[in-house]
Every structure is written in C-alpha cells, then in structure tokens.
Design a protein around this motif. Structure first.
Motif, PDB file in Angstrom:
ATOM      1  N   SER A 137       0.843  -1.198   0.000  1.00  0.00           N
ATOM      2  CA  SER A 137       0.000   0.000   0.000  1.00  0.00           C
ATOM      3  C   SER A 137       0.876   1.245   0.000  1.00  0.00           C
ATOM      4  O   SER A 137       2.029   1.218   0.437  1.00  0.00           O
ATOM      5  N   TYR A 138       0.316   2.332  -0.510  1.00  0.00           N
ATOM      6  CA  TYR A 138       1.049   3.594  -0.510  1.00  0.00           C
ATOM      7  C   TYR A 138       0.175   4.691   0.091  1.00  0.00           C
ATOM      8  O   TYR A 138      -1.052   4.636   0.044  1.00  0.00           O
ATOM      9  N   GLU A 139       0.835   5.679   0.660  1.00  0.00           N
ATOM     10  CA  GLU A 139       0.150   6.867   1.162  1.00  0.00           C
ATOM     11  C   GLU A 139       0.969   8.083   0.751  1.00  0.00           C
ATOM     12  O   GLU A 139       2.175   8.143   1.002  1.00  0.00           O
ATOM     13  N   TYR A 140       0.297   9.034   0.106  1.00  0.00           N
ATOM     14  CA  TYR A 140       0.971  10.244  -0.343  1.00  0.00           C
ATOM     15  C   TYR A 140       0.781  11.350   0.680  1.00  0.00           C
ATOM     16  O   TYR A 140      -0.330  11.599   1.149  1.00  0.00           O
ATOM     17  N   HIS A 141       1.882  12.020   1.030  1.00  0.00           N
ATOM     18  CA  HIS A 141       1.845  13.135   1.970  1.00  0.00           C
ATOM     19  C   HIS A 141       2.340  14.395   1.259  1.00  0.00           C
ATOM     20  O   HIS A 141       3.494  14.429   0.802  1.00  0.00           O
ATOM     21  N   PRO A 142       1.546  15.437   1.152  1.00  0.00           N
ATOM     22  CA  PRO A 142       2.021  16.690   0.543  1.00  0.00           C
ATOM     23  C   PRO A 142       3.241  17.219   1.284  1.00  0.00           C
ATOM     24  O   PRO A 142       3.326  17.125   2.523  1.00  0.00           O
ATOM     25  N   ASN A 143       4.174  17.781   0.556  1.00  0.00           N
ATOM     26  CA  ASN A 143       5.437  18.206   1.144  1.00  0.00           C
ATOM     27  C   ASN A 143       5.280  19.365   2.123  1.00  0.00           C
ATOM     28  O   ASN A 143       6.150  19.602   2.957  1.00  0.00           O
ATOM     29  N   ALA A 144       4.183  20.095   2.033  1.00  0.00           N
ATOM     30  CA  ALA A 144       3.949  21.202   2.965  1.00  0.00           C
ATOM     31  C   ALA A 144       3.346  20.724   4.285  1.00  0.00           C
ATOM     32  O   ALA A 144       3.274  21.497   5.254  1.00  0.00           O
ATOM     33  N   ASN A 145       2.918  19.464   4.355  1.00  0.00           N
ATOM     34  CA  ASN A 145       2.227  18.950   5.533  1.00  0.00           C
ATOM     35  C   ASN A 145       3.229  18.434   6.558  1.00  0.00           C
ATOM     36  O   ASN A 145       3.470  17.226   6.682  1.00  0.00           O
ATOM     37  N   ILE A 146       3.814  19.347   7.328  1.00  0.00           N
ATOM     38  CA  ILE A 146       4.807  18.929   8.315  1.00  0.00           C
ATOM     39  C   ILE A 146       4.166  18.279   9.545  1.00  0.00           C
ATOM     40  O   ILE A 146       4.875  17.851  10.453  1.00  0.00           O
ATOM     41  N   GLY A 147       2.834  18.174   9.544  1.00  0.00           N
ATOM     42  CA  GLY A 147       2.146  17.450  10.605  1.00  0.00           C
ATOM     43  C   GLY A 147       1.827  16.023  10.218  1.00  0.00           C
ATOM     44  O   GLY A 147       1.106  15.328  10.943  1.00  0.00           O
ATOM     45  N   ALA A 148       2.360  15.545   9.098  1.00  0.00           N
ATOM     46  CA  ALA A 148       2.115  14.178   8.644  1.00  0.00           C
ATOM     47  C   ALA A 148       2.719  13.171   9.612  1.00  0.00           C
ATOM     48  O   ALA A 148       3.632  13.488  10.385  1.00  0.00           O
ATOM     49  N   THR A 149       2.222  11.942   9.562  1.00  0.00           N
ATOM     50  CA  THR A 149       2.702  10.896  10.473  1.00  0.00           C
ATOM     51  C   THR A 149       4.209  10.714  10.409  1.00  0.00           C
ATOM     52  O   THR A 149       4.871  10.552  11.446  1.00  0.00           O
ATOM     53  N   VAL A 150       4.761  10.758   9.201  1.00  0.00           N
ATOM     54  CA  VAL A 150       6.191  10.471   9.037  1.00  0.00           C
ATOM     55  C   VAL A 150       7.077  11.555   9.615  1.00  0.00           C
ATOM     56  O   VAL A 150       8.298  11.364   9.744  1.00  0.00           O
ATOM     57  N   ALA A 151       6.505  12.690   9.983  1.00  0.00           N
ATOM     58  CA  ALA A 151       7.290  13.779  10.572  1.00  0.00           C
ATOM     59  C   ALA A 151       7.556  13.563  12.053  1.00  0.00           C
ATOM     60  O   ALA A 151       8.268  14.355  12.674  1.00  0.00           O
ATOM     61  N   SER A 152       7.010  12.491  12.617  1.00  0.00           N
ATOM     62  CA  SER A 152       7.190  12.212  14.036  1.00  0.00           C
ATOM     63  C   SER A 152       8.064  10.990  14.240  1.00  0.00           C
ATOM     64  O   SER A 152       7.884   9.957  13.575  1.00  0.00           O
ATOM     65  N   HIS A 183      21.965  20.616   7.013  1.00  0.00           N
ATOM     66  CA  HIS A 183      21.993  21.715   7.974  1.00  0.00           C
ATOM     67  C   HIS A 183      20.786  21.718   8.909  1.00  0.00           C
ATOM     68  O   HIS A 183      20.579  22.672   9.651  1.00  0.00           O
ATOM     69  N   GLY A 184      19.981  20.637   8.874  1.00  0.00           N
ATOM     70  CA  GLY A 184      18.873  20.506   9.811  1.00  0.00           C
ATOM     71  C   GLY A 184      17.788  21.546   9.654  1.00  0.00           C
ATOM     72  O   GLY A 184      17.134  21.918  10.632  1.00  0.00           O
ATOM     73  N   SER A 185      17.549  21.999   8.421  1.00  0.00           N
ATOM     74  CA  SER A 185      16.592  23.089   8.205  1.00  0.00           C
ATOM     75  C   SER A 185      15.159  22.696   8.524  1.00  0.00           C
ATOM     76  O   SER A 185      14.411  23.457   9.132  1.00  0.00           O
ATOM     77  N   SER A 186      14.762  21.487   8.091  1.00  0.00           N
ATOM     78  CA  SER A 186      13.388  21.002   8.315  1.00  0.00           C
ATOM     79  C   SER A 186      12.336  21.996   7.824  1.00  0.00           C
ATOM     80  O   SER A 186      11.325  22.227   8.477  1.00  0.00           O
ATOM     81  N   ASP A 187      12.572  22.587   6.659  1.00  0.00           N
ATOM     82  CA  ASP A 187      11.651  23.587   6.117  1.00  0.00           C
ATOM     83  C   ASP A 187      10.434  22.975   5.432  1.00  0.00           C
ATOM     84  O   ASP A 187       9.479  23.680   5.119  1.00  0.00           O
ATOM     85  N   ASN A 188      10.474  21.684   5.156  1.00  0.00           N
ATOM     86  CA  ASN A 188       9.352  21.005   4.511  1.00  0.00           C
ATOM     87  C   ASN A 188       9.324  19.557   4.987  1.00  0.00           C
ATOM     88  O   ASN A 188      10.173  19.138   5.781  1.00  0.00           O
ATOM     89  N   LEU A 189       8.355  18.789   4.503  1.00  0.00           N
ATOM     90  CA  LEU A 189       8.185  17.435   5.035  1.00  0.00           C
ATOM     91  C   LEU A 189       9.348  16.516   4.668  1.00  0.00           C
ATOM     92  O   LEU A 189       9.733  15.671   5.481  1.00  0.00           O
ATOM     93  N   ILE A 190       9.899  16.655   3.468  1.00  0.00           N
ATOM     94  CA  ILE A 190      11.030  15.808   3.098  1.00  0.00           C
ATOM     95  C   ILE A 190      12.205  16.064   4.041  1.00  0.00           C
ATOM     96  O   ILE A 190      12.803  15.125   4.584  1.00  0.00           O
ATOM     97  N   GLU A 191      12.536  17.325   4.267  1.00  0.00           N
ATOM     98  CA  GLU A 191      13.657  17.654   5.145  1.00  0.00           C
ATOM     99  C   GLU A 191      13.370  17.244   6.586  1.00  0.00           C
ATOM    100  O   GLU A 191      14.250  16.711   7.280  1.00  0.00           O
ATOM    101  N   ARG A 192      12.148  17.478   7.046  1.00  0.00           N
ATOM    102  CA  ARG A 192      11.797  17.113   8.422  1.00  0.00           C
ATOM    103  C   ARG A 192      11.853  15.601   8.620  1.00  0.00           C
ATOM    104  O   ARG A 192      12.384  15.116   9.628  1.00  0.00           O
ATOM    105  N   THR A 193      11.334  14.847   7.662  1.00  0.00           N
ATOM    106  CA  THR A 193      11.333  13.389   7.798  1.00  0.00           C
ATOM    107  C   THR A 193      12.753  12.846   7.779  1.00  0.00           C
ATOM    108  O   THR A 193      13.089  11.923   8.530  1.00  0.00           O
ATOM    109  N   ALA A 194      13.606  13.413   6.935  1.00  0.00           N
ATOM    110  CA  ALA A 194      15.011  13.002   6.933  1.00  0.00           C
ATOM    111  C   ALA A 194      15.659  13.305   8.279  1.00  0.00           C
ATOM    112  O   ALA A 194      16.465  12.512   8.788  1.00  0.00           O
TER     113      ALA A 194
END
Length: 203
Positions: free
Chosen positions: A69-84, A107-118
């Motif tokens: 299964s797949y779930e798509y998370h918009p990159n602006a949604n920093i409240g997504a499950t994967v951000a925790s 540099h730990g910016s976490s400006d969007n969901l990709i950066e935050r999840t990483a």
C-alpha cells in the motif's frame, strides 16, 4: 515481508528512479509513504509526462492495485505521520535528491516534510539513503555529502554501470534502483551482479 519505507522525490533530474523504486517496493508487499516536492512534480511532468494537475489520479494509475500500500503526503504537511519519530518506519530514501534538499538536510533546516522526515531518520538512528543527482559538483555539494556521510547516511549517486551490458534505459534504471535496495537490505533480482552468469529479467 512488511514494513514502512518513506520515499522522497525531489526536483533533481531522474524522477524515474524514484517511481521505479516505489513500484518494486509495492510489488514486494511493502508499505510506501511517498513525499514529492513541488519541483519533483515539475520533473515528473517534464520527464515522464505525468499530469500534475491530476496528482492523485496519476499516483493511483502507477501505484494502485499492487501488493503493498502507498500513502501520499504533501510536502507542505509537516504534521504528517512520518514527521514524528514515534511513527515507526524502516527508513527513508530520497531519490533523486537535489542539491537544495541535500543542503537542507545536512543543515537541519526542516523547512518542509522531506527535510523534516530526513531529520527524524537521523535523530532516531534509522536508515537514510540519498541518491544525489547533479554534475559537476562543487565544494559545497561535496562538503554537504561528507557531513551527512559522517552521520551514517548512505550516498548512492545516480551513476549507471556498464559491465552488465545494459540494452535499455529501463535496465539502467533498474541497476541504480537495485543498488539502493541493496542498501535497504531488501532482496531483489533487478540487475545481473558481477560474476552472475544469467541475466536477471525485469519483473
């Protein structure tokens, strides 16, 4: 086989790598959490003719009906499950990874969901694999890669191999995706390994 993997697709050239990785993981029955930057959507349109005005339709066309299964998370949604960090995942692959995204993660910016999840993968000690796609590389690119490499991030540049005599673009894509899956510790038969006598068919 089970587990959650996060796949990030950014605006670097090579969107086909990320799409193919998702396809293979889903066909193996794994669960994919997909993150695509705005620039990544632009590249999907430019390189693979995706209709980005119909994003969910395109995702379902390519990834729906598979074993996993797949779930798509918009990159602006920093409240997504994967951000925790409390959300359990096996790890994350950024494929392809732009130099801008690589810099933000280094540099730990976490400006969007990709950066935050990483950033979550780093702080939780989970696998983080990056497929940088740029040439030539200047000193800042290399320093950012070194910074992340020292933290245990696996760098797999989008470099094709020719010892296995690829005949199509698809075979070249499968080689790179297979190298990524090796680092994910997932069994596959996407390419012929050195010393193997039989060609591995594209599934």
């Amino acid at each position: 086989m089970s587990g959650n993997w996060v796949i990030g697709i950014t605006g670097a050239s090579g969107a086909q790598y990320g799409i193919r990785l998702c396809e293979v993981l889903l066909d193996l029955g794994l669960n994919v959490h997909l993150l695509i930057s705005d620039a990544g959507w632009r590249v999907l349109q430019d390189e693979l003719d995706w209709q980005v005005s119909k994003r969910q339709d395109e995702l379902e066309k390519h990834f729906g009906g598979r074993l996993g299964s797949y779930e798509y998370h918009p990159n602006a949604n920093i409240g997504a499950t994967v951000a925790s960090g409390s959300f359990r995942t096996k790890g994350m692959v950024v494929i392809p990874c732009s130099m801008g995204t690589l810099s933000g993660i280094a540099h730990g910016s976490s400006d969007n969901l990709i950066e935050r999840t990483a950033d979550v993968m780093l702080k939780e000690g989970r696998k983080l694999i990056m497929v940088p796609r740029e040439t030539p590389l200047h000193a800042i690119h290399l320093e950012n890669m070194l910074t992340l490499s020292k933290m245990g991030v696996r760098m797999i540049p989008a470099m094709p191999a020719f010892y296995n005599r690829p005949r199509t673009i698809e075979e070249m894509v499968d080689f790179l995706v297979g190298k990524v899956m090796d680092s994910m510790e997932i069994e596959h038969s996407l390419y012929r390994r050195w010393g193997d006598t039989d060609e591995q068919p594209r599934p």
